[in-house]
Design a protein around this motif. Structure first.
Motif, PDB file in Angstrom:
ATOM      1  N   GLN A  53       0.835  -1.197   0.000  1.00  0.00           N
ATOM      2  CA  GLN A  53       0.000   0.000   0.000  1.00  0.00           C
ATOM      3  C   GLN A  53       0.871   1.249   0.000  1.00  0.00           C
ATOM      4  OE1 GLN A  53      -3.702   0.480   0.139  1.00  0.00           O
ATOM      5  NE2 GLN A  53      -2.748   2.340  -0.651  1.00  0.00           N
ATOM      6  N   HIS A  55       1.129   5.262   0.281  1.00  0.00           N
ATOM      7  CA  HIS A  55       0.389   6.362   0.892  1.00  0.00           C
ATOM      8  C   HIS A  55       0.818   7.657   0.213  1.00  0.00           C
ATOM      9  CE1 HIS A  55       0.547   3.127   3.896  1.00  0.00           C
ATOM     10  NE2 HIS A  55      -0.658   3.534   4.241  1.00  0.00           N
ATOM     11  N   THR A  86      -6.404   3.684  -4.947  1.00  0.00           N
ATOM     12  CA  THR A  86      -5.958   4.066  -3.602  1.00  0.00           C
ATOM     13  C   THR A  86      -4.451   3.960  -3.437  1.00  0.00           C
ATOM     14  OG1 THR A  86      -6.080   1.853  -2.603  1.00  0.00           O
ATOM     15  CG2 THR A  86      -8.128   3.135  -2.725  1.00  0.00           C
ATOM     16  N   ASP A 583      -3.221   9.243   8.801  1.00  0.00           N
ATOM     17  CA  ASP A 583      -3.130   7.932   8.171  1.00  0.00           C
ATOM     18  C   ASP A 583      -2.784   6.907   9.241  1.00  0.00           C
ATOM     19  OD1 ASP A 583      -2.894   5.808   6.485  1.00  0.00           O
ATOM     20  OD2 ASP A 583      -1.034   6.462   5.542  1.00  0.00           O
ATOM     21  N   HIS A 585      -4.472   4.325  12.774  1.00  0.00           N
ATOM     22  CA  HIS A 585      -5.467   4.149  13.828  1.00  0.00           C
ATOM     23  C   HIS A 585      -5.181   5.152  14.951  1.00  0.00           C
ATOM     24  CE1 HIS A 585      -5.618   0.333  11.644  1.00  0.00           C
ATOM     25  NE2 HIS A 585      -6.829   0.158  12.142  1.00  0.00           N
ATOM     26  N   LEU A 606     -10.006   4.773  12.458  1.00  0.00           N
ATOM     27  CA  LEU A 606      -9.012   4.620  11.404  1.00  0.00           C
ATOM     28  C   LEU A 606      -9.214   5.715  10.369  1.00  0.00           C
ATOM     29  CD1 LEU A 606      -6.867   3.150   9.656  1.00  0.00           C
ATOM     30  CD2 LEU A 606      -8.743   1.730   8.770  1.00  0.00           C
ATOM     31  N   ASN A 608      -7.785   6.758   6.750  1.00  0.00           N
ATOM     32  CA  ASN A 608      -7.086   5.953   5.745  1.00  0.00           C
ATOM     33  C   ASN A 608      -6.089   6.730   4.898  1.00  0.00           C
ATOM     34  OD1 ASN A 608      -8.722   7.412   3.992  1.00  0.00           O
ATOM     35  ND2 ASN A 608      -9.457   5.608   2.872  1.00  0.00           N
ATOM     36  N   LEU A 613     -12.896   7.591   6.931  1.00  0.00           N
ATOM     37  CA  LEU A 613     -12.646   7.157   8.304  1.00  0.00           C
ATOM     38  C   LEU A 613     -13.688   6.128   8.715  1.00  0.00           C
ATOM     39  CD1 LEU A 613     -14.888   8.618  10.439  1.00  0.00           C
ATOM     40  CD2 LEU A 613     -13.611  10.627   9.712  1.00  0.00           C
ATOM     41  N   THR A 632     -18.623   5.817  10.807  1.00  0.00           N
ATOM     42  CA  THR A 632     -17.979   5.970   9.507  1.00  0.00           C
ATOM     43  C   THR A 632     -17.979   7.450   9.173  1.00  0.00           C
ATOM     44  OG1 THR A 632     -20.086   5.646   8.355  1.00  0.00           O
ATOM     45  CG2 THR A 632     -18.699   3.694   8.685  1.00  0.00           C
TER      46      THR A 632
END
Length: 683
Positions: A53, A55, A86, A583, A585, A606, A608, A613, A632
């Motif tokens: 992933q 970022h 993403t 980015d 938790h 979280l 992201n 979120l 959310t």
């Protein structure tokens, strides 16, 4: 261990006096900054068939989307690997030729702006680790095995400084006591015959009861229909769910309870949310909270405590030295007179900031004290009519003791709980049988370092967050109405020469919201660290007294007439910022309860890094507790570090203003209900 500094608002007085929104830009404003794209990881090694992933952030535009490609193929393909919208890259099934490929992100808002990263695709090793992935609670053990003769080691995410746990020569992994950055530990098996060959597995770390272990101190401010309650104490957690060696102090209108022994139990969930039960044999107090790490947690009330919020922090071993602290300390506290009908100052708020010296002089152990006190909008300068104050201090054991501060016309009896030799939590009390007054407060003191001080001691980017109160009418009205709450959060820049040259602040005073008001002003600092500041925002100018604990860190209280509160400065990371600045938790806390029951929230969310979120929270709405509430939402972030989050729960949607302080901390201002709080990165 990292400590929570005094972090409160420069603009509290402005919040109390005015909530005007920020002004519109004028014709002389500079042109907007160009769009910028930044991929955080500039290189990665990915085994065939595995994912990575990336970022990223897009600055200076509301549209933070990117289009992605691999070796200039939109979205990639089966030969070079694929990448989605993403930034999630999936390596191909076979190593390409060459083995290095280029991942590129192009801003949708400006296709001329892009950034790239290099991926090296790796062949699979001749051996594997079993299991390939495992979820391991903090402090627990997990065996890993392989068919080869290997050396075992551990790796963390780029930038991680937290413990990773340990692994033995037999491959048995013991998890750290809290998740590290990224929440995962990479288990590495390296071939003894060919060290260039290695295999990896992933251990995902969760919180557990082991995350709460050792000695802690805490303070809590609660309220119910009978008025405010102030609680402080210390405890030892055994890492397995039991609380021992605990002493509890409770100050409320009905009287005070000092150093009552108690026991308790606790349960920590995988996301760091926790429940604590404290009992002295006659009464039981229950609290909810969320761990930011194994060193600290944020608390909200439940059960008989009703609404409220607080904090609990680890006591370092050096804080349990067996003697009183020595040196110069800066302090701040706030609270209210209790709501008893016969108190002539019923419900009046108080806040104070000051400094004193603790020495080994047995006749005068606390001396050279000065303080600025605002009691219900009435400023008491430098202690009793400008004079210095004195006092005494004792040590009771387990890192706590008592202090008396004489002639301050504020709280004068305190229990202190050392977090380290340099910092302590405070719970205070004042009671006059002659005057019929009783008040309670909570606060903090920190060692004053550096000095002599001057205007240059405040320089650069600073963050601020505050809480305070509207003044109660005098004489007290009937029916009685508690002091109204006031909250703010923001940022400001000091030039080191006595001027605040720029800044932004958001306020919520009893539900009246001011958003993004520009901040300017002036300040002066004396050699002893006491200063004053004149601050303008939203068309209103106010004055505050400032006490520096160190360069760019100060506690303060307002000197104006419409109310009172506690405030301070702390250093802030320079921008520019974007949605990628959040980015991971985070331990999430919003506190609304000050003098009467309101809404308090804690949980894990979280963010992201892309504007979305999700998480779970516990909500205490004026004494009614709801646990395990799913949330959310979405969030934005400007280059200034100011953003907005929309958080949706099944029964409500909240809007929260965000101010980035640094990579680990975001300051919050609740706009849907009066509150403020923090996001503290867990992993």
């Amino acid at each position: 261990m990292k400590r929570t500094a005094f972090v409160l608002s420069l603009c509290l007085c402005l919040a109390l006096g005015s909530c005007a929104p920020g002004g519109a830009p004028d014709d002389d404003d500079p042109p907007p900054e160009p769009v910028a794209v930044n991929i955080i990881e500039n290189a990665a090694s990915v085994e065939v068939g595995h994912t990575f992933q990336f970022h990223y952030s897009v600055s200076n535009t509301a549209n933070t989307s990117c289009t992605w490609s691999v070796d200039n193929v939109a979205g990639g393909n089966a030969t070079v690997g694929t990448v989605d919208g993403t930034g999630l890259y999936t390596a191909p099934a076979a190593v390409p030729t060459p083995a290095q490929v280029t991942v590129k992100a192009v801003a949708v808002a400006d296709a001329s702006k892009s950034d790239t990263a290099t991926v090296t695709v790796l062949a699979p090793p001749p051996f594997t680790i079993s299991p390939a992935t495992a979820t391991v609670p903090a402090g627990a053990s997990q065996p890993f095995t392989t068919t080869a003769d290997v050396y075992w080691s551990l790796e963390g995410a780029d930038g991680n400084t937290a413990p990773l746990g340990s692994i033995g020569t037999d491959g048995v992994f013991t998890a750290p006591l809290a998740p590290p950055l990224g929440g995962e530990v990479t288990v590495v098996a390296t071939s003894k015959t060919d060290p260039s060959i290695h295999a990896t597995a992933v251990a995902a770390i969760t919180f557990s009861n082991a995350s709460f272990h050792g000695p802690y101190a805490f303070v809590f401010r609660g309220a119910d229909a009978g008025g405010p309650t102030f609680i402080g104490g210390r405890l030892t957690a055994d890492g397995a769910g039991a609380i021992t060696e605990a002493h509890l102090h409770i100050y409320q209108g009905a009287g005070k309870l000092d150093a009552a022994p108690f026991t308790g139990a606790y349960q920590v969930q995988a996301d760091g949310r926790a429940a604590l039960t404290l009992s002295d044999g006659e009464t039981t107090k229950t609290l909810r909270g969320v761990l930011a790490s194994d060193d600290s947690a944020h608390l909200i009330g439940s059960g008989p405590v009703a609404a409220g919020s607080g904090e609990i922090e680890r006591q370092e071993a050096s804080a349990l030295s067996g003697s009183t602290p020595l040196g110069t300390f800066v302090f701040g506290y706030d609270g209210t007179d209790f709501h008893s009908a016969d108190d002539p100052k019923r419900g009046q708020p108080i806040a104070a900031a000051g400094r004193f010296v603790i020495s080994s002089d047995t006749l005068d152990p606390i001396h050279d004290g000065i303080a600025d006190i605002n009691r219900n909008g009435q400023w008491i300068e430098g202690g009793d009519s400008g004079s210095t104050f004195f006092g005494w201090i004792t040590y009771q054991g387990y890192g706590w003791g008592y202090m008396r501060l004489g002639h301050t016309l504020g709280a004068d009896q305190f229990a202190y709980f050392m977090l380290s030799p340099d910092e302590a939590l405070l719970i205070g009390w004042y009671g006059s049988l002659y005057l019929g007054e009783t008040l309670g407060v909570i606060g903090r003191m920190a060692r004053q370092t550096a000095g002599p001080f001057s205007a240059s001691s405040l320089s650069g980017a600073l963050a601020d967050i505050s809480h305070g109160y509207r003044a109660v009418p005098v004489p007290t009205p009937d029916p009685f109405v508690p002091a109204g709450p006031a909250f703010s959060a923001g940022v400001v820049t000091a030039n080191g020469a006595g001027q605040f040259t720029s800044g932004l602040t958001d306020t919520n005073v009893g539900g009246t919201v001011g958003q993004g008001s520009p901040v300017t002003g002036t300040y002066a600092v004396a050699a002893n660290g006491r200063g004053t500041a004149s601050i303008t925002a939203g068309g209103l100018t106010n004055t505050t007294a400032v006490y520096l604990a160190s360069n760019n860190s100060a506690v303060a209280t307002g000197l104006d007439t419409w109310g009172t509160g506690l405030s301070a400065f702390s250093p802030r990371t320079a921008g520019p910022f974007g949605v990628g600045s959040l980015d991971g938790h985070y331990a999430f806390t919003l506190r609304g309860t000050l003098t009467s029951p309101s809404t308090d929230v804690s949980g894990q969310i979280l963010f992201n890094g892309l504007g979305a979120l999700a998480g779970a929270v516990d909500i205490n709405a004026a004494g009614v507790l709801a646990t395990d509430v799913p949330v959310t939402g979405s969030y934005t972030m400007e280059a200034t570090g100011r953003g907005v989050a929309t958080i949706t729960a099944p029964a409500a949607t909240w809007t929260v203003t965000l101010y980035v302080k640094d990579a680990a901390t975001v300051l919050l201002l609740g706009t849907s209900f009066p509150s403020n709080g923090t996001l503290v990165r867990q992993y």
